[in-house]
Each structure stands twice: as C-alpha cells, then as structure tokens.
Scaffold this active site. Sequence first.
Site, short mmCIF file in Angstrom:
data_model
loop_
_atom_site.label_atom_id
_atom_site.label_comp_id
_atom_site.label_asym_id
_atom_site.label_seq_id
_atom_site.Cartn_x
_atom_site.Cartn_y
_atom_site.Cartn_z
N SER A 154 0.82 -1.21 0.00
CA SER A 154 0.00 0.00 0.00
C SER A 154 0.85 1.26 0.00
CB SER A 154 -0.87 -0.01 1.26
OG SER A 154 -1.44 1.25 1.48
N TYR B 52 -2.08 -0.14 10.30
CA TYR B 52 -2.26 -0.74 8.97
C TYR B 52 -0.99 -0.58 8.13
CZ TYR B 52 -3.70 -1.08 4.06
OH TYR B 52 -3.77 -1.40 2.72
N1 LIG Z 1 -8.40 -0.69 -2.35
C1 LIG Z 1 -7.37 0.11 -2.17
O1 LIG Z 1 -7.43 1.32 -2.42
C2 LIG Z 1 -6.05 -0.45 -1.65
C3 LIG Z 1 -4.97 0.44 -1.52
C4 LIG Z 1 -3.76 -0.04 -1.04
C5 LIG Z 1 -3.62 -1.39 -0.75
N2 LIG Z 1 -4.69 -2.22 -0.86
C6 LIG Z 1 -4.49 -3.64 -0.51
O2 LIG Z 1 -4.97 -4.43 -1.57
C7 LIG Z 1 -5.54 -5.64 -1.07
C8 LIG Z 1 -6.98 -5.79 -1.57
O3 LIG Z 1 -7.73 -4.66 -1.12
P1 LIG Z 1 -9.27 -4.49 -1.45
O4 LIG Z 1 -9.56 -3.06 -1.51
O5 LIG Z 1 -9.64 -5.39 -2.57
O6 LIG Z 1 -9.89 -5.02 -0.07
P2 LIG Z 1 -11.08 -6.03 0.20
O7 LIG Z 1 -11.35 -5.92 1.68
O8 LIG Z 1 -12.21 -5.80 -0.73
O9 LIG Z 1 -10.43 -7.44 -0.13
C9 LIG Z 1 -9.66 -8.16 0.79
C10 LIG Z 1 -10.25 -9.55 0.92
O10 LIG Z 1 -9.45 -10.27 1.85
C11 LIG Z 1 -10.29 -11.07 2.63
N3 LIG Z 1 -9.66 -11.35 3.91
C12 LIG Z 1 -9.39 -10.45 4.92
N4 LIG Z 1 -8.85 -11.08 5.97
C13 LIG Z 1 -8.76 -12.39 5.62
C14 LIG Z 1 -8.29 -13.56 6.29
N5 LIG Z 1 -7.85 -13.51 7.56
N6 LIG Z 1 -8.32 -14.73 5.63
C15 LIG Z 1 -8.78 -14.81 4.37
N7 LIG Z 1 -9.26 -13.73 3.69
C16 LIG Z 1 -9.25 -12.56 4.31
C17 LIG Z 1 -11.56 -10.26 2.81
O11 LIG Z 1 -12.68 -11.05 3.13
C18 LIG Z 1 -11.68 -9.56 1.47
O12 LIG Z 1 -12.55 -10.25 0.59
C19 LIG Z 1 -5.42 -5.55 0.46
O13 LIG Z 1 -4.25 -6.23 0.84
C20 LIG Z 1 -5.27 -4.06 0.72
O14 LIG Z 1 -4.57 -3.82 1.92
C21 LIG Z 1 -5.90 -1.78 -1.31
#
Ligand SMILES: NC(=O)c1ccc[n+]([C@@H]2O[C@H](COP(=O)([O-])OP(=O)(O)OC[C@H]3O[C@@H](n4cnc5c(N)ncnc54)[C@H](O)[C@@H]3O)[C@@H](O)[C@H]2O)c1
Length: 323
Positions: free
Chosen positions: A130, A155
């Site tokens: 991130s 985070y």
């Molecule tokens: N969306 C953004 O703007 C953004 C920005 C920077 C980084 N990220 C990173 O990208 C990745 C995806 O983000 P996103 O926005 O799609 O989030 P999201 O919450 O939609 O997707 C993450 C998924 O991981 C699953 N999950 C969480 N904990 C879990 C566990 N213990 N075991 C199994 N599954 C688990 C959740 O159920 C969810 O479906 C994450 O790692 C997030 O930190 C996202």
Amino acid sequence: MANNILITGGAGFIGSHLAESLLRDTDWKITIVDDLNDFYSPEIKRANLDEIRRSGDFQFFETDIRNFDSLKSVFDETEFDCIVHLAARAGVRPSLSHPRLYAETNITGTLNLLELARDYEVPQFVFGSSSSVYGVNEKVPFAEDDRIHQTISPYAATKAAGELLCHTYSHLFKIQCICLRFFTVYGARQRPDLAIHKFARLITEGKPIQLFGDGTTRRDYTYIDDIISGVRAAIDYDASAYEIFNLGESETTELSRLIELLEQNLDMKAVVDRQPMQPGDVPVTYADISKAKRLLKYNPQTKIEDGIPKFVEWFRNAEARTK
Ligand SMILES: NC(=O)c1ccc[n+]([C@@H]2O[C@H](COP(=O)([O-])OP(=O)(O)OC[C@H]3O[C@@H](n4cnc5c(N)ncnc54)[C@H](O)[C@@H]3O)[C@@H](O)[C@H]2O)c1
C-alpha cells in the site's frame, strides 16, 4: 509463466477483478482463498464471487489465512505456480482500534503464506502492499527507494512488515517476491468503506458526508483497470528476485475536487460536515511510477475525470439492483 494461481482475498474488490481478468484468458487455473469476514458485508463478497463465475470456473476455499493448518490443506490439493496475496485487513482508521487483528491478518497471515510457498516450492509471490507505507513522507512524488520508517497507522506498519517478510523469503528461499504499492484504488465493486463509494452512497441518501481536514488533502486515485494491468504485468515479470513497484496514476486530486466530481456525476449536492484531520490520515499520496513504467511497461490510462463517471454508472446500476 504462471498458470496455476492462488489469489488470496479473491472475493474482495481488487481480487475479484484480477480473477475475472485472468479467467478471460483461458489458460489460467484460479484458486481463491477468502474468509468472507464482515469487515464489510459478506453478501457483497459472495456477489463478487458470483460475478467472477460469469467469466469461468475456479476453486474457492472459505479459509482464514491466520489459520496455518487450514491454509496448508489448500496447498495439499493444488500445486501453485504463483500466489497473489491480496487478503488483508484493509483501511487505515479501523486499524487504530484493532491493531492486533491487523497484525495477525496482515503480518502472521502473510508469514503463513510465505512459509507455505517455501514448503510447497511455489516460485512466485506477488504481495498487495500500500501507498500507506510512505506515511508522512514529505518528498513527493513517492518513489520506491524512499525511506518507509515514517508510517503513522498500524495498517501501514503491517504492510511495511509484509514487504520485509517478502524480501527475507525471497533472499533465503529463492521465492520471487514482487511487492505492489497500490495507491487508492476505485471503480466498480470498490470497498464500501472507501471515500468515493461511501461519499456516493451518502450523497444519494441526502446524508452528510464527513470531510476531514480543510479539503486540501490530496490522493493519487487509481482506476481498477489500471491496477489490474499492473498486477498482471507483475505476474509476468521475471527479471529479478525481489522488486517493489508503485501502482498509481501519478496524478493527485484534492478532496474538495473529488466531491465536486461526484456531485457533477451524481447530479446531486453533497451535505458536508467538516471535521478535523483524523489520526493516521496522511496529507498526500502521490506515486512516482517511472520504475513500473520502465520495468513492467505499466501505463495507466484513466484520469479521475474519466474514472468517476464509470464508477457512478456502476454505482447507479448496483443501487438499482438492490431496490
Ligand atoms: N483498495 C485500495 O485502495 C487499496 C490500496 C492499497 C492497498 N490495498 C491492498 O490491496 C488488497 C486488496 O484490497 P481491497 O480493496 O480489494 O480489499 P477487500 O477488503 O475488498 O479485499 C480483501 C479480501 O481479503 C479477505 N480477507 C481479509 N482477511 C482475511 C483472512 N484472515 N483470511 C482470508 N481472507 C481474508 C476479505 O474477506 C476480502 O474479501 C489488500 O491487501 C489491501 O490492503 C488496497
């Protein structure tokens, strides 16, 4: 080239788009691990899995990455060429009240996957990191070799720790690890807790939106299709054992401008409730993407002025479906 791929967090926003995109090319075999937790509605995650199914078949395991033994049973069933690790507790503000949950999921969960990659000889690991790792970095745009010792939320610290674990495992066990620092991602199926989606919902409901700070905070908003092209390029990348890449648009938008764009596209006025800046929030994110352009041929295409109308179109259709 990887063909048999494990996507953790594949029922989420970014993971579901990645799975769909890969399934459109027939030579990929996809396995998804997701615990469908209630950080936001599990129903949304199940609907995401249904959307993916329209593009093709995949294996799904409702498994918690914190649970090593259950995760191991997934690896007993399939031999993976690549893991794209997106499962995480995401979101800055909730990490201040649940730091242990964030550490267990984002650090121990990542360690569990790296250990299994080691034990089952998975050659490639792509880690969803991130822009938050840059914290209060004053130098903009943020470049991959800037110091990341200034994180200001649990985070962000867990994501920085994940990157360090990736480096360690790549060095010790010859697992190729590519860390992708995503900059605020938006588009269809965006997480409901993220600003663009949350604001659109509140504006259409006529409810106030809380605006933290004076509206001048800036974010590098990245359209989901651009992120997916970057993730796919990282999967194809094989020129070195460990790399970090920023994936952003490399353009910043002020919060007040973002609200203006949403108002224009929703054709509604926002009721703004001004609040002080929140602890953990950074004033600016801004990606230097020259490294990703050079090595991944990453070339983001979607300006915020083009992406917001696409988001609003999806949002309107999704709202209509639930009525
Ligand atoms: N969306 C953004 O703007 C953004 C920005 C920077 C980084 N990220 C990173 O990208 C990745 C995806 O983000 P996103 O926005 O799609 O989030 P999201 O919450 O939609 O997707 C993450 C998924 O991981 C699953 N999950 C969480 N904990 C879990 C566990 N213990 N075991 C199994 N599954 C688990 C959740 O159920 C969810 O479906 C994450 O790692 C997030 O930190 C996202």
